[in-house]
Scaffold this motif. Structure first.
Motif, PDB file in Angstrom:
ATOM      1  N   ALA A 143       0.858  -1.322  -0.236  1.00  0.00           N
ATOM      2  CA  ALA A 143       0.081  -0.028  -0.118  1.00  0.00           C
ATOM      3  C   ALA A 143       0.925   1.288  -0.062  1.00  0.00           C
ATOM      4  O   ALA A 143       0.521   2.267  -0.614  1.00  0.00           O
ATOM      5  CB  ALA A 143      -0.953  -0.127   1.282  1.00  0.00           C
TER       6      ALA A 143
ATOM      7  N   THR B 152       1.687   2.050  -3.329  1.00  0.00           N
ATOM      8  CA  THR B 152       0.669   2.652  -4.302  1.00  0.00           C
ATOM      9  C   THR B 152       0.063   4.180  -3.866  1.00  0.00           C
ATOM     10  O   THR B 152      -0.527   4.917  -4.277  1.00  0.00           O
ATOM     11  CB  THR B 152      -0.445   1.817  -4.402  1.00  0.00           C
ATOM     12  OG1 THR B 152      -1.233   1.928  -3.036  1.00  0.00           O
ATOM     13  CG2 THR B 152      -0.060   0.469  -4.699  1.00  0.00           C
TER      14      THR B 152
ATOM     15  N   THR C  12      -4.948   0.030   0.256  1.00  0.00           N
ATOM     16  CA  THR C  12      -5.383  -0.960  -0.992  1.00  0.00           C
ATOM     17  C   THR C  12      -6.734  -1.675  -0.282  1.00  0.00           C
ATOM     18  O   THR C  12      -6.794  -1.520   0.902  1.00  0.00           O
ATOM     19  CB  THR C  12      -4.538  -1.691  -1.365  1.00  0.00           C
ATOM     20  OG1 THR C  12      -4.082  -2.446  -0.353  1.00  0.00           O
ATOM     21  CG2 THR C  12      -3.014  -0.913  -1.795  1.00  0.00           C
ATOM     22  N   ARG C  13      -7.641  -1.993  -1.204  1.00  0.00           N
ATOM     23  CA  ARG C  13      -8.697  -2.990  -0.998  1.00  0.00           C
ATOM     24  C   ARG C  13      -8.226  -4.177  -0.125  1.00  0.00           C
ATOM     25  O   ARG C  13      -9.164  -4.555   0.788  1.00  0.00           O
ATOM     26  CB  ARG C  13      -9.440  -3.217  -2.169  1.00  0.00           C
ATOM     27  CG  ARG C  13     -10.511  -4.018  -1.981  1.00  0.00           C
ATOM     28  CD  ARG C  13     -11.460  -4.233  -3.087  1.00  0.00           C
ATOM     29  NE  ARG C  13     -12.243  -3.040  -3.388  1.00  0.00           N
ATOM     30  CZ  ARG C  13     -12.309  -2.417  -4.492  1.00  0.00           C
ATOM     31  NH1 ARG C  13     -11.973  -2.889  -5.609  1.00  0.00           N
ATOM     32  NH2 ARG C  13     -13.125  -1.439  -4.764  1.00  0.00           N
TER      33      ARG C  13
END
Length: 193
Positions: free
Chosen positions: A117, A120, A124-125
């Motif tokens: 995460a 990114t 995140t999901r």
């Protein structure tokens, strides 16, 4: 002299595992309060540091010293006839297996997902889904009450199984209450939009 050293090692192991589990618990609670990914990542890293650096060495020290004490002081497998000692061994084995499978693997996965995460730039999901899992939360919240029961058995040394049974039921009930209450107090949602 051997008995004194083994007893010292056993007490030291209990202190390490207790301090480590409390630190893991507090780091987990802190992670639940955080909505900023870098701070959440630091809390998850602290969980790993306390678990791998304090809890695991404490558990290994308890395992070695406890096994040695049982062999030397209680005639090996004769410990099964002593309720307080058999209860301690059973609970330690249960916690050792559960802690190194469900709980530890969960925190390792949470750390990996947090690192992904961070790359990114946001939650995140997959990370949100992992944060919301109830089984690892329950087993995590079970660790401290079970440790307290193990210590109570060793200190009180009851001649019956009553303390073991009542304590185990109480530990499970405490873990269920914490599993329900703590996520409501600190929901796992990401940063508010």
């Amino acid at each position: 002299m051997t008995y004194t050293l083994l007893k010292f090692a056993h007490v030291l192991g209990a202190i390490l595992i207790g301090g480590g589990l409390i630190s893991v618990w507090l780091s987990d609670l802190r992670s639940r309060q955080l909505r900023e990914l870098p701070q959440f990542s630091e809390a998850v890293r602290n969980i790993a540091v306390f678990y791998d650096g304090v809890v695991v060495p404490g558990a290994v020290l308890l395992l070695i010293s406890g096994t040695w004490l049982i062999v030397e002081q209680f005639g090996g497998w004769n410990f099964i006839n002593i309720p307080w000692l058999a209860g301690m061994v059973f609970l330690f084995a249960f916690e050792f297996i559960e802690g190194n499978t469900v709980t530890r693997l969960y925190f390792m996965r949470l750390r990996r997902l947090t690192k992904e995460a961070l790359k990114t730039g946001g939650f995140t999901r997959e990370l949100e889904k992992a944060r919301a899992e109830s089984v690892p939360t329950f087993t995590h919240f079970l660790d401290l009450p079970m440790l307290f029961l193990i210590i109570a058995l060793g200190v009180i040394k009851p001649d019956t199984w009553t303390l073991f049974i009542v304590g185990a039921v109480a530990a499970i009930l405490i873990a269920v209450i914490l599993t329900i209450y703590i996520p409501k107090l600190y929901p796992w949602g990401a940063e508010p939009k």
